[in-house]
Write an enzyme that holds these catalytic residues in place. Sequence first.
Site, PDB file in Angstrom:
ATOM      1  N   ASP A  65      45.532  48.865  45.894  1.00  0.00           N
ATOM      2  CA  ASP A  65      45.914  49.017  44.538  1.00  0.00           C
ATOM      3  C   ASP A  65      44.916  49.425  43.392  1.00  0.00           C
ATOM      4  O   ASP A  65      45.752  50.280  42.476  1.00  0.00           O
ATOM      5  CB  ASP A  65      46.856  47.405  44.050  1.00  0.00           C
ATOM      6  CG  ASP A  65      48.048  46.619  44.800  1.00  0.00           C
ATOM      7  OD1 ASP A  65      48.214  47.943  45.531  1.00  0.00           O
ATOM      8  OD2 ASP A  65      48.106  46.182  45.089  1.00  0.00           O
ATOM      9  N   ASN A 134      46.694  48.179  34.288  1.00  0.00           N
ATOM     10  CA  ASN A 134      46.970  46.699  34.729  1.00  0.00           C
ATOM     11  C   ASN A 134      46.731  46.163  33.230  1.00  0.00           C
ATOM     12  O   ASN A 134      47.496  45.301  32.891  1.00  0.00           O
ATOM     13  CB  ASN A 134      45.988  46.477  36.170  1.00  0.00           C
ATOM     14  CG  ASN A 134      46.254  46.434  37.009  1.00  0.00           C
ATOM     15  OD1 ASN A 134      47.698  46.528  37.257  1.00  0.00           O
ATOM     16  ND2 ASN A 134      45.352  46.074  38.279  1.00  0.00           N
ATOM     17  N   GLU A 135      45.210  46.120  33.043  1.00  0.00           N
ATOM     18  CA  GLU A 135      44.602  45.167  31.784  1.00  0.00           C
ATOM     19  C   GLU A 135      43.935  45.627  30.900  1.00  0.00           C
ATOM     20  O   GLU A 135      42.760  46.993  31.927  1.00  0.00           O
ATOM     21  CB  GLU A 135      44.145  43.939  32.324  1.00  0.00           C
ATOM     22  CG  GLU A 135      43.262  43.887  33.014  1.00  0.00           C
ATOM     23  CD  GLU A 135      42.969  43.958  34.559  1.00  0.00           C
ATOM     24  OE1 GLU A 135      43.049  44.881  35.142  1.00  0.00           O
ATOM     25  OE2 GLU A 135      44.250  43.198  35.311  1.00  0.00           O
ATOM     26  N   ASP A 165      35.365  32.286  27.888  1.00  0.00           N
ATOM     27  CA  ASP A 165      34.654  33.742  28.658  1.00  0.00           C
ATOM     28  C   ASP A 165      35.546  34.647  28.492  1.00  0.00           C
ATOM     29  O   ASP A 165      34.678  35.790  28.389  1.00  0.00           O
ATOM     30  CB  ASP A 165      34.404  33.250  30.255  1.00  0.00           C
ATOM     31  CG  ASP A 165      33.459  32.450  31.042  1.00  0.00           C
ATOM     32  OD1 ASP A 165      33.044  31.874  29.735  1.00  0.00           O
ATOM     33  OD2 ASP A 165      33.925  32.027  32.038  1.00  0.00           O
ATOM     34  N   THR A 176      50.465  39.726  37.839  1.00  0.00           N
ATOM     35  CA  THR A 176      50.353  39.964  39.180  1.00  0.00           C
ATOM     36  C   THR A 176      49.008  40.231  39.384  1.00  0.00           C
ATOM     37  O   THR A 176      48.454  40.156  40.562  1.00  0.00           O
ATOM     38  CB  THR A 176      50.815  40.542  39.703  1.00  0.00           C
ATOM     39  OG1 THR A 176      51.236  41.988  40.272  1.00  0.00           O
ATOM     40  CG2 THR A 176      52.595  39.987  39.249  1.00  0.00           C
ATOM     41  N   SER A 179      45.119  38.553  35.062  1.00  0.00           N
ATOM     42  CA  SER A 179      45.629  38.126  34.478  1.00  0.00           C
ATOM     43  C   SER A 179      46.886  36.332  35.115  1.00  0.00           C
ATOM     44  O   SER A 179      46.537  35.333  35.292  1.00  0.00           O
ATOM     45  CB  SER A 179      47.257  38.483  33.795  1.00  0.00           C
ATOM     46  OG  SER A 179      47.545  37.604  33.305  1.00  0.00           O
ATOM     47  N   LEU A 180      47.135  36.744  36.669  1.00  0.00           N
ATOM     48  CA  LEU A 180      48.136  35.949  37.466  1.00  0.00           C
ATOM     49  C   LEU A 180      46.219  34.396  38.339  1.00  0.00           C
ATOM     50  O   LEU A 180      46.653  33.891  38.105  1.00  0.00           O
ATOM     51  CB  LEU A 180      48.887  36.835  39.019  1.00  0.00           C
ATOM     52  CG  LEU A 180      49.261  35.810  39.675  1.00  0.00           C
ATOM     53  CD1 LEU A 180      50.754  34.607  38.942  1.00  0.00           C
ATOM     54  CD2 LEU A 180      50.614  36.082  40.854  1.00  0.00           C
ATOM     55  N   ALA A 200      38.839  30.759  31.485  1.00  0.00           N
ATOM     56  CA  ALA A 200      38.413  29.561  31.155  1.00  0.00           C
ATOM     57  C   ALA A 200      37.874  29.243  29.701  1.00  0.00           C
ATOM     58  O   ALA A 200      37.062  29.172  28.915  1.00  0.00           O
ATOM     59  CB  ALA A 200      36.967  29.792  31.875  1.00  0.00           C
TER      60      ALA A 200
END
Length: 280
Positions: A65, A134-135, A165, A176, A179-180, A200
């Site tokens: 990935d 993704n993010e 954090d 997935t 984040s997951l 956190a």
Amino acid sequence: MENFEKKGNNDNLNKKNKVKKVRIIKNGYGNEKLLKDFYDYLEKNDIQEVFGVEKADLIISLGGDGTMLISAKEAITSDIPVLAINMGSLGYLAEVNPKDAVKMLQDYENGNYKVEERTFLEVKYQDNIFYALNELVITKGGHEAHLIQVEVYSNDIFVNKYRADGVIVATPTGSTAYSLSAGGSIVHPGLNALSITPLAPQSLTARPIIVNGCEVLSFKATSRDDAVHLNIDGNQWLQIQPNDLVSARLSKKKIRIIKPINSDYYSILRQKLKWGDSVL
């Protein structure tokens, strides 16, 4: 039980494709011996490897990935579909097994495939635009750094203030991934949504939230030691200055991933992520 008409996004289901030039992106750690038949097929059919994505008919990702994320960055500039062959361990996005690589390429040429579209996250920082499949992650600078404080706004309306954090903003594809792992929800890739997941958090009531992907999210982050970083898809890092504004929204840009015709999102979740497996 009431019957509903099934509707899919398979407009290209029967479209045949002539592949003469391919852009191959690989991670360098895969076992090339597994791809001997695939390379032989390319040579036999006079399919040329090119190094400029704009010259290619198809992008072929050889890896996991992480390699797909690199391929996505090239695909976004050219609107060329990606065929992802899994040479890694998980292979959530790259689901085609090396032994099936030749068949998958043949199926693509013969119109026996489906296309899955995944939307990018568009991130703006200091007049620069970045794209993440993704993010984005706003995070503290290092292991010795203090917790950071992140204010989140949606269309300029205050959402929440996180002392944590960091904060992850994930696309449905990224839901997935990191984040997951941080406790976020799985979001179906067909949804126009973004997930916000604190890393956190100091407060036990700071929970992940899924928001409308049409909204423009903005973030202001501060810390006691001014060590705040912006991470785009794990491969681009920028240091954020105090009270700098970061904004993000779902982009109109998409990546088109070539999938086997029998590919099923929920089966991939169960197979790759062991979704629903008993913990006992």
